[in-house]
Design a protein around this motif. Structure first.
Motif, mmCIF file in Angstrom:
data_model
loop_
_atom_site.group_PDB
_atom_site.id
_atom_site.type_symbol
_atom_site.label_atom_id
_atom_site.label_comp_id
_atom_site.label_asym_id
_atom_site.label_seq_id
_atom_site.Cartn_x
_atom_site.Cartn_y
_atom_site.Cartn_z
ATOM 1 N N LEU A 1 0.851 -1.184 0.000
ATOM 2 C CA LEU A 1 0.000 0.000 0.000
ATOM 3 C C LEU A 1 0.888 1.236 0.000
ATOM 4 O O LEU A 1 1.653 1.466 0.938
ATOM 5 C CB LEU A 1 -0.919 0.006 1.224
ATOM 6 C CG LEU A 1 -1.873 -1.181 1.355
ATOM 7 C CD1 LEU A 1 -2.749 -1.030 2.586
ATOM 8 C CD2 LEU A 1 -2.738 -1.329 0.109
ATOM 9 N N GLY A 2 0.800 2.001 -1.047
ATOM 10 C CA GLY A 2 1.606 3.215 -1.136
ATOM 11 C C GLY A 2 0.933 4.376 -0.450
ATOM 12 O O GLY A 2 -0.167 4.263 0.118
ATOM 13 N N PRO A 3 1.565 5.526 -0.475
ATOM 14 C CA PRO A 3 0.976 6.713 0.155
ATOM 15 C C PRO A 3 -0.237 7.201 -0.620
ATOM 16 O O PRO A 3 -0.403 6.901 -1.806
ATOM 17 C CB PRO A 3 2.119 7.739 0.104
ATOM 18 C CG PRO A 3 2.974 7.289 -1.035
ATOM 19 C CD PRO A 3 2.884 5.793 -1.072
ATOM 20 N N LEU A 4 -1.082 7.943 0.059
ATOM 21 C CA LEU A 4 -2.208 8.575 -0.608
ATOM 22 C C LEU A 4 -1.695 9.622 -1.583
ATOM 23 O O LEU A 4 -0.650 10.247 -1.356
ATOM 24 C CB LEU A 4 -3.126 9.248 0.412
ATOM 25 C CG LEU A 4 -3.799 8.381 1.473
ATOM 26 C CD1 LEU A 4 -4.630 9.258 2.399
ATOM 27 C CD2 LEU A 4 -4.666 7.310 0.843
ATOM 28 N N THR A 5 -2.415 9.806 -2.652
ATOM 29 C CA THR A 5 -2.090 10.904 -3.553
ATOM 30 C C THR A 5 -2.391 12.228 -2.853
ATOM 31 O O THR A 5 -3.181 12.269 -1.901
ATOM 32 C CB THR A 5 -2.913 10.822 -4.837
ATOM 33 O OG1 THR A 5 -4.305 11.007 -4.515
ATOM 34 C CG2 THR A 5 -2.733 9.471 -5.514
ATOM 35 N N PRO A 6 -1.782 13.324 -3.290
ATOM 36 C CA PRO A 6 -2.099 14.617 -2.664
ATOM 37 C C PRO A 6 -3.596 14.929 -2.679
ATOM 38 O O PRO A 6 -4.122 15.488 -1.720
ATOM 39 C CB PRO A 6 -1.299 15.615 -3.510
ATOM 40 C CG PRO A 6 -0.129 14.827 -3.999
ATOM 41 C CD PRO A 6 -0.664 13.442 -4.250
ATOM 42 N N GLY A 7 -4.273 14.564 -3.760
ATOM 43 C CA GLY A 7 -5.713 14.812 -3.815
ATOM 44 C C GLY A 7 -6.481 14.015 -2.785
ATOM 45 O O GLY A 7 -7.373 14.542 -2.103
ATOM 46 N N ASP A 8 -6.155 12.721 -2.643
ATOM 47 C CA ASP A 8 -6.831 11.890 -1.651
ATOM 48 C C ASP A 8 -6.484 12.346 -0.236
ATOM 49 O O ASP A 8 -7.331 12.323 0.666
ATOM 50 C CB ASP A 8 -6.441 10.426 -1.839
ATOM 51 C CG ASP A 8 -7.109 9.805 -3.043
ATOM 52 O OD1 ASP A 8 -8.162 10.320 -3.456
ATOM 53 O OD2 ASP A 8 -6.581 8.816 -3.578
ATOM 54 N N ALA A 9 -5.228 12.748 -0.031
ATOM 55 C CA ALA A 9 -4.831 13.229 1.291
ATOM 56 C C ALA A 9 -5.589 14.505 1.646
ATOM 57 O O ALA A 9 -6.021 14.689 2.801
ATOM 58 C CB ALA A 9 -3.327 13.466 1.322
ATOM 59 N N ALA A 10 -5.766 15.400 0.670
ATOM 60 C CA ALA A 10 -6.525 16.622 0.928
ATOM 61 C C ALA A 10 -7.981 16.301 1.280
ATOM 62 O O ALA A 10 -8.576 16.930 2.168
ATOM 63 C CB ALA A 10 -6.458 17.542 -0.286
ATOM 64 N N LEU A 11 -8.569 15.306 0.604
ATOM 65 C CA LEU A 11 -9.931 14.898 0.943
ATOM 66 C C LEU A 11 -10.011 14.350 2.359
ATOM 67 O O LEU A 11 -10.986 14.594 3.084
ATOM 68 C CB LEU A 11 -10.414 13.838 -0.057
ATOM 69 C CG LEU A 11 -10.745 14.324 -1.465
ATOM 70 C CD1 LEU A 11 -11.102 13.139 -2.356
ATOM 71 C CD2 LEU A 11 -11.908 15.311 -1.427
#
Length: 942
Positions: free
Chosen positions: A132-142
């Motif tokens: 499992l990689g890190p969240l994308t910046p967009g998903d992290a912002a959500l």
């Protein structure tokens, strides 16, 4: 474990879909806080095919019973969380069960989660792994928005996302420690935003012990990684620094690979460093500085800078000077971190701004676009000198050109040119080239020519606007040529008298269509610490010649274009600078010398890799891919584009990635992979629409239309291509639409509407008459044959085939196919069979499966079955893409690994693998591996 459920749902759905054809077992791992437990819960909720079992170590015996009844009860999902915490006998029993599921083909799915900060237990070694990689910046912002109910200032949200590095648990913990006033931006944020307590709470893993224990190795590795920003560290350096034995045992948090040490979990490495006492951290840096002193001055000074406790302006000056020294062998990534550290230690704002600007330049070259943006924001401000502000805008334009709206990039470049012109004319020249590149990307030939105009010259109406094909460069420092370079070049003497103003130029048509997308990277020379723009760079003459050549082409002065372009080509091939080599490749493509372009592109790729200039790798691969397409080597183009797409995504270059997607769509349209054409074309169009990439959009639409034509849907193909190639507001990019004309003419004629294609054939004739592209003359004759009456068509087809000697197999096979169809409809069956059989063989030779099927269908319609070209095994029944996937699977790759290797989604791999199993009558990957091995041994053609 915590995690962001909605961010993982797509990944879970793809995994469950894959497991039906992937052996039924997956080990899910990742660093602490990545959401392994949430991943299992989401899988259990989305699994609809049968019962779900959650097992702990005390219930492992139930697994055998569940597997025995799986066939009767339907597919079964078994979820095991934190399997690494089970005792040895239970892990052994679980390992036997996974082997049984994989080898027997039972209708069961096993998902096991294990910690990612330690090696995988031997019982699970060899099982397919999903990390499992890190969240994308967009998903992290959500996630931040959800955790705060939207009560967060955008700037605060951005800082939280950056500090958490995509870790969902770390992101939640960081949000929870902030007050409502801090979240709203009304009060200052704590510094550091993610402190040792938060990191330790999420990591929960091994932390360093007192000096002298294994904690020394952990902390020294963490310090080495912290200073350089790399994922790993030189094992010899770390071991010398802490006095460790080279081949001694490592703490389980560390791994050694090819002389490099790294943490299994980057989060644990951050926690190790943050939780150590300050004096221990400084001691680790001092030891690293001493160990590196003989080998690397920049690295030694960098570690010394992390060991200081008070003001260190002298050390900061020395570090900045060493990092800016062109003779220093440091990589752009190391220069970036050294200059950023020197900026933090700067004695005044002016020094800090200059060093942040220099660090941004190196970050961009290293492929760290997000870091470059952040550093440019730090260097922004109206108070600095014009040279510094101009340098910042020059770099910002390069960042946006690779990953942003190209209109914004053009404005940044134009502002940079204005600011730099009085004191740094060579840098201003790079900025004007960048503005021309941005205008090219946006499909604006007038703006492209305007940007290339001499300083203070009045605006010029581009002569090439009449024939709407103009060359493009894409960077302030390296003109790279792709998309348009699918077609001709200068070829022969350019010593022609200038044309009258307003008269369309045939050579302008040809030259414009040969110039592709450019590189979009800054100068490779570091910015001096003193803040003064560098003097004339080594490539200043190359940049001037390239500009002069482009401008001459746009103005129709081909007598003035060939000589500067040839100087660009020759200078680059005699050097090793990757940016200059990319300019040489661009010039070669405009000159019509594909072999020289491939050589320059290959050398640029090697030079970029050697120098650590990660930002140039995707562009060099883009050159190579377009050059191979132009030469008719579609599968080689696909290979370069697949690798280029991966490097572009790693470097954060979405615009470059869009062009690689377009190449992959074009290659797939030849091979008949309609789903891949759609996937890559849509990926290219998503970025093209958001960032104004007219060229990539035109190529993507062309690829989709050619796929329609290959699938026997000429009406749909003509409808797609008509707006692109016919005059009007919707006409495609001025450097590309002409390349799609032969496809449109074929589609219109096959759909019974030849009258719609007559006008564009005459436009195409202007370009083909130049004679630089070996395919154009034959394509023109084929187009005329499609539109001609019965008396003239026969001779035109024969003449077209006679001109295909220098063209690729695909174009010749298309002419053979169309001629064979024409002969069959006139009942000249013997001649038709000969032509159609030649077409079928030609299509098979270049992997154009659907086109070969068209030829075979025409043969059957003429009363003859196609003969087998070779005796093939069962794998010959697969499509080219299915064969590629079958080979990868036989090598032991998981679906996710296959998707990464082929630059497609896991859903696409799952879809093709199911079709492979259905076509070959297989039930599991084990049977596929055996089949591939058997056919390889018997020599069957794969």
């Amino acid at each position: 474990m915590t995690g962001h459920t909605t961010a993982r749902q797509q990944q879970v759905a793809e995994l469950l879909d894959a497991l039906h054809t992937d052996g039924g077992v997956r080990v899910v791992t990742g660093e602490p806080g990545c959401g392994r437990t949430t991943f299992l819960k989401t899988a259990a909720r989305l699994f609809r095919d049968g019962p779900v079992r959650h097992l702990g170590a005390d219930r492992v015996r139930e697994l055998d019973d569940a597997l025995r009844t799986a066939a009767a009860d339907g597919p079964l999902l078994v979820c095991v969380d934190d399997a690494h915490l089970w005792d040895a006998p239970s892990r052994a029993a679980l390992g036997h069960a996974t082997a049984r599921v994989r080898e027997s083909g039972l209708p069961a799915v096993l998902l096991l989660t294990v910690a990612g900060h330690r090696p995988v237990d031997r019982e699970f070694t060899g099982l397919p792994v999903l990390r499992l990689g890190p969240l994308t910046p967009g998903d992290a912002a959500l996630l931040v928005e959800e955790a705060t109910d939207g009560a967060v200032d955008p700037a605060v949200r951005e800082e939280l996302v950056t500090a958490a590095e995509g870790n969902p648990a770390l992101l939640r913990a960081s949000v929870q420690r902030l007050s409502p006033a801090q979240l709203a931006g009304a009060r200052p944020l704590p510094r550091p935003l993610v402190d040792a307590e938060v990191l330790a709470g999420v990591a929960g893993g091994p932390l360093p012990g007192p000096p002298g224990e294994c904690g020394d190795l952990l902390l020294t590795t963490a310090a080495a990684v912290r200073a350089t920003g790399e994922e790993d560290a030189d094992a010899g350096l770390v071991q010398r620094a802490c006095g460790a034995v080279a081949e001694g045992p490592l703490p389980e948090a560390l791994a050694r690979t090819e002389g490099r040490l790294r943490f299994h979990s980057a989060l644990v490495g951050r926690a190790v460093y943050a939780c150590a006492l300050p004096e221990h951290r400084r001691a680790a840096h001092r030891a690293l500085a001493g160990a590196a002193a003989e080998a690397d001055a920049v690295l030694a000074l960098l570690h010394r800078s992390w060991a200081v406790t008070g003001p260190a302006s002298g050390l900061a000056d020395a570090l900045a000077a060493a990092a800016a020294d062109p003779a220093c062998p440091a990589t752009p990534a190391l220069r970036h971190h050294a200059l950023a550290r020197a900026a933090n230690l700067a004695r005044d704002d002016a020094d800090r701004t200059r060093r942040n600007l220099a660090a941004a330049e190196q970050a961009l070259l290293a492929g760290h676009a997000s870091d470059a943006r952040r550093l440019l924001d730090l260097a922004r401000g109206p108070a600095g000198p014009a040279s510094v502000r101009g340098g910042a805008e020059l770099l910002r334009g390069a960042v946006l050109l690779a990953d942003g709206p190209v209109d914004d990039a053009r404005e940044s470049f134009l502002l940079a040119a204005e600011l730099l012109a009085p004191t740094a004319p060579h840098a201003a020249a790079r900025a004007t080239l960048g503005a021309a590149d941005a205008a090219w990307s946006a499909g604006d030939p007038a703006a492209c020519l305007s940007a290339l105009a001499p300083t203070y010259a009045p605006p010029v109406t581009p002569l090439a606007t009449a024939c709407v094909r103009v060359p493009r460069t894409d960077t302030p420092e390296a003109s790279v040529v792709p998309a348009g370079s699918l077609a001709g070049g200068v070829g022969g003497s350019a010593a022609k008298p200038p044309r009258r103003c307003g008269q369309p130029s045939r050579r302008a048509a040809r030259l414009g269509a040969t110039a592709p997308r450019a590189a979009g990277v800054p100068s490779t020379a570091p910015v001096p610490d003193g803040g003064r723009p560098p003097g004339p760079p080594q490539g200043a003459d190359v940049a001037r010649d390239h500009r002069d050549g482009m401008r001459a082409v746009l103005l129709g002065r081909f007598d003035l274009a060939a000589h500067p372009l040839r100087r660009v080509l020759e200078r680059g091939l005699h050097g090793t600078d990757p940016a200059t080599l990319l300019r040489s490749a661009a010039a070669a493509l405009m000159l019509g010398e594909v072999t020289a372009a491939r050589r320059a592109g290959a050398r640029a790729l090697a030079a970029a890799r050697t120098s650590g200039s990660a930002a140039l790798e995707p562009r060099a691969l883009e050159y190579l891919a377009y050059a191979e397409l132009r030469a008719g080597r579609h599968q080689l183009a696909r290979t370069h584009a697949e690798e280029g797409l991966r490097t572009a995504e790693r470097a954060g270059q979405r615009n470059t990635a869009a062009h690689h997607h377009a190449v992959l769509a074009l290659a797939a349209s030849i091979e008949g992979e309609a789903d891949l054409v759609g996937e890559h074309a849509e990926a290219a169009l998503r970025t093209a629409r958001r960032h104004g990439l007219a060229q990539a959009a035109t190529l993507a639409h062309w690829a989709a239309a050619r796929a329609d034509l290959g699938a026997g849907r000429p009406r749909e193909a003509a409808a797609r291509l008509g707006p692109l190639v016919r005059p009007g507001a919707r006409r495609g990019h001025f450097a590309v639409w002409m390349l799609a004309v032969p496809c449109f003419v074929e589609a219109a004629a096959s759909a019974g509407r030849p009258q719609y294609a007559a006008a564009v054939v005459e436009d195409f004739a202007l370009w083909a008459a130049c004679g630089a592209d070996p395919q154009a003359a034959a394509q023109l004759l084929r187009c005329r044959a499609l539109l001609a009456g019965p008396d003239a068509a026969d001779e035109l087809y024969l003449r077209a085939l006679g001109r295909h000697d220098d063209a690729g197999d695909f174009e010749r096979a298309r002419t053979e196919l169309l001629y064979g169809k024409w002969l069959r409809r006139r009942r000249r069956l013997r001649e038709a069979r000969t032509r159609l059989e030649e077409a079928r063989i030609g299509f098979e030779r270049c992997g154009a499966g659907l086109w070969a099927q068209q030829a075979a269908a025409e043969l059957r319609a003429g009363g003859a079955a196609p003969s087998a070209a070779t005796e093939a095994g069962e794998l010959a029944r697969l499509t080219p893409q299915q064969l590629r996937i079958a080979r990868c699977v036989a090598e032991g790759a998981t679906n996710r690994e296959v998707a990464f290797r082929l630059s497609v989604s896991t859903r696409t791999v799952d879809y093709h693998l199911r079709n492979v199993f259905a076509t070959l009558g297989l039930r599991s990957r084990v049977e596929l591996v055996r089949l591939v091995e058997r056919e390889e041994k018997t020599g069957a053609r794969l």
